[in-house]
Every structure is written in C-alpha cells, then in structure tokens.
Design an enzyme around this catalytic site. Structure first.
Site, mmCIF file in Angstrom:
data_model
loop_
_atom_site.group_PDB
_atom_site.id
_atom_site.type_symbol
_atom_site.label_atom_id
_atom_site.label_comp_id
_atom_site.label_asym_id
_atom_site.label_seq_id
_atom_site.Cartn_x
_atom_site.Cartn_y
_atom_site.Cartn_z
ATOM 1 N N ARG A 103 21.290 65.890 35.554
ATOM 2 C CA ARG A 103 21.151 64.521 35.074
ATOM 3 C C ARG A 103 22.323 63.638 35.479
ATOM 4 O O ARG A 103 22.131 62.463 35.841
ATOM 5 C CB ARG A 103 20.982 64.520 33.548
ATOM 6 C CG ARG A 103 20.809 63.133 32.919
ATOM 7 C CD ARG A 103 19.836 62.240 33.662
ATOM 8 N NE ARG A 103 18.525 62.849 33.870
ATOM 9 C CZ ARG A 103 17.634 62.392 34.735
ATOM 10 N NH1 ARG A 103 17.897 61.342 35.491
ATOM 11 N NH2 ARG A 103 16.475 62.993 34.861
ATOM 12 N N LYS A 138 31.976 42.499 37.070
ATOM 13 C CA LYS A 138 30.799 42.570 36.186
ATOM 14 C C LYS A 138 30.113 43.914 36.384
ATOM 15 O O LYS A 138 29.024 44.019 36.939
ATOM 16 C CB LYS A 138 29.859 41.399 36.469
ATOM 17 C CG LYS A 138 30.485 40.045 36.140
ATOM 18 C CD LYS A 138 29.578 38.899 36.529
ATOM 19 C CE LYS A 138 30.257 37.559 36.236
ATOM 20 N NZ LYS A 138 29.418 36.413 36.659
ATOM 21 N N LYS A 170 41.400 31.792 36.674
ATOM 22 C CA LYS A 170 40.079 31.199 36.527
ATOM 23 C C LYS A 170 40.167 29.932 35.675
ATOM 24 O O LYS A 170 41.250 29.524 35.250
ATOM 25 C CB LYS A 170 39.130 32.230 35.933
ATOM 26 C CG LYS A 170 38.958 33.459 36.833
ATOM 27 C CD LYS A 170 37.983 34.440 36.256
ATOM 28 C CE LYS A 170 36.568 33.899 36.352
ATOM 29 N NZ LYS A 170 35.817 34.440 37.498
ATOM 30 N N GLU A 203 40.732 29.719 41.004
ATOM 31 C CA GLU A 203 39.374 29.191 40.923
ATOM 32 C C GLU A 203 39.418 27.679 40.788
ATOM 33 O O GLU A 203 40.176 27.141 39.980
ATOM 34 C CB GLU A 203 38.654 29.802 39.722
ATOM 35 C CG GLU A 203 37.227 29.315 39.556
ATOM 36 C CD GLU A 203 36.570 29.917 38.324
ATOM 37 O OE1 GLU A 203 35.905 30.949 38.457
ATOM 38 O OE2 GLU A 203 36.732 29.340 37.227
ATOM 39 N N ASP A 225 33.984 27.513 42.821
ATOM 40 C CA ASP A 225 33.050 28.011 41.818
ATOM 41 C C ASP A 225 31.922 27.034 41.542
ATOM 42 O O ASP A 225 32.154 25.855 41.260
ATOM 43 C CB ASP A 225 33.809 28.301 40.519
ATOM 44 C CG ASP A 225 32.940 29.020 39.499
ATOM 45 O OD1 ASP A 225 32.333 30.042 39.870
ATOM 46 O OD2 ASP A 225 32.863 28.556 38.354
#
Length: 286
Positions: A103, A138, A170, A203, A225
């Site tokens: 698995r 992410k 950011k 950013e 962005d």
C-alpha cells in the site's frame, strides 16, 4: 534519482519510516495471520491508466527498507510514458513483506505519477517559449518530498523546498513591513545579522510595485502575481531583463500559454501538487 538537495538517503529513510509507522503500527496482522512465514512469492506492479510514471526509484527504496530480502526488477523507469497493461516492476521475496510494502508503494507511486503526468502536460504547453514551470509549497503535509520529486520527473522545476531555503516577500510580508522598500531593507539587515545568504524573491501586485522593487534592487527574482497577460507583458518590459520574472496566481492549462508568451522566465502553478488525479496502479501476485 534526480539531483535535488532534499533527496538524501536519510530524508527518504525517515519519510518511509514515518509512513510505515502510520500504516503498519504494531504489525501487519492480515499478512501475519493468513500468509505462512516461509512463503516466497512474486508480484507485478501493473499500470491501469495512461500518463507519466513516477515513484519507481522510491518504490525500490521502500521495498528494501521493509525487507532487505526483497528484490525488485524495474521494467519501466521514472519518467516513462505508460499505458494500460504495462508492467512497471516486479518484486520477489518473502510474501508477507511484499504485502506489508504494497500500500505504501502504491500510494506514493499513484500520486507521484499523477503529478508527473500533469507536470509533463503543462510543460508541453510551454513549448517554444522560454518559460519554465515551477511548483509551489502547496503540498500535502509530510509528503512534500515525494510531490516535489514527481514534479522533477515530469519535467518541471522545483521552487523553494520550504521556508528555510529562500526568502519570498509576499503581499502580507510587504504589508506588514510597511512597504516594498522596508521589506527588502529589513531582509538584508536580517540576513547580515545571521551571516547568511539566501535568494530573495519579491511578490508584486501592480506595475507600481514592480517599479518600487526595481528602484531598491538587491533581490533575486520578481514575482508578478495575478496579473493579466497584457499587464504581465508590460511588467516584463519594465524589468528589462534586470531580474528573472515569475508569473503566479490562478494559472491554468487554459491560460498558461498566454502567460508564457508574455516573456516571463518562470510560471508557478500550485495545482501541480494540490489538484491532480492519481494514476491507477495495482500490485498483483503471480
């Protein structure tokens, strides 16, 4: 195995150890109860889908860590284009150990192959442009090592691995710092106190912010962005090659080509790792 700083034998060992602890706990009681200890068997890893295979090298490490007596024969290496009916590898040895590893091998390879497949597809949409496809942070907690590795196998480029190996200022960092100049200057002061050098990416949300970054300098890359292609093209012109540029924010298979044609150097896509369909694989005894 890809040449990436995070792909160390120790990192893989710890990942597999943690994953086996989650899955096996105090024992694979199904195998211990139903399969004779002395049984030696074989199994094939079958492809039941179409795409780009990933996780083969990892599977070899998993089988070896579960039981050094297991031997793996690879038929199709990482990065292979596969179709339904292909055999990726065979494994032979103690039957209980094959079942215990099954698995974890499948979970890793199915997801990694899905990521590699989508990465290869998006990369193909960039053909003829200079843009390179980047992943993001992410990722699935505790599975980043596999997901980043899969992006490489699919032909993409890894962005920073974590918060420790690159500084990205950011929008929230900039707002909390009081502006772009303040954020960049504070970052340089911080790195000086540490005696460290880390690449700095900033950013930007508007052309005005791009101009502010250019006025300060001292950075590695400018991130653009959530800009439309026309604005991106203008931003790339403003930068004029002084720094690499990266487009980010909501880029899909339907928009990535137009973004690439603006002249940006990199395009980061979070969906590479957070919104993919796993490839269908199975391990079958024979």
């Amino acid at each position: 195995m890809q040449n990436a700083p995070y792909l160390t034998p120790e990192a893989l060992r710890l990942f597999i150890q943690s994953a086996l602890a989650e899955d096996v706990g105090d024992g694979d009681h199904s195998s211990l109860a139903g399969v004779p200890a002395e049984a030696r068997k074989q199994a094939r890893l079958l492809v039941k889908d179409e795409g780009v295979l990933a996780g083969v090298a990892l599977a070899q490490v998993i089988f070896g860590q579960v039981d050094a007596a297991l031997t793996v024969q690879v038929q199709l290496p990482d990065g292979s284009r596969v179709k339904h009916g292909d055999v990726a590898l065979t494994v032979e040895g103690p039957a209980r150990s094959i079942l215990t590893a099954e698995r974890l091998v499948l979970n890793c390879m199915q997801r990694m192959s899905g990521i590699a497949t989508h990465t290869a597809y998006l990369t193909s949409l960039l053909a003829g442009t200079k843009a390179r496809l980047l992943d993001t942070r992410k990722t699935t907690p505790n599975f980043r090592i596999c997901e980043k590795w899969a992006v490489l196998i699919g032909g993409g480029v890894n962005h920073r691995y974590g918060l420790f190996d690159m500084i990205i200022l950011k929008d929230n960092h900039v707002d909390y710092a009081g502006g772009i100049r303040q954020a960049i200057e504070a970052t340089h002061a911080y790195l000086k106190t540490l005696g460290r050098e880390l690449p700095i990416v900033v950013e930007t949300r508007t052309l005005e912010e791009v101009q502010q970054v250019l006025a300060v300098g001292g950075i590695e890359r400018i991130m653009l962005d959530n800009m439309k292609p026309d604005t991106l093209r203008e931003a790339v012109g403003l930068v004029g090659g002084r720094f690499p540029t990266e487009a980010s924010g909501g880029i899909t298979e339907h928009t990535i080509r137009a973004v690439a044609e603006t002249g940006v150097d990199f395009i980061s896509v979070g969906a590479l790792t957070h919104s993919v369909k796993s490839l269908d694989l199975s391990l079958k005894a024979f």
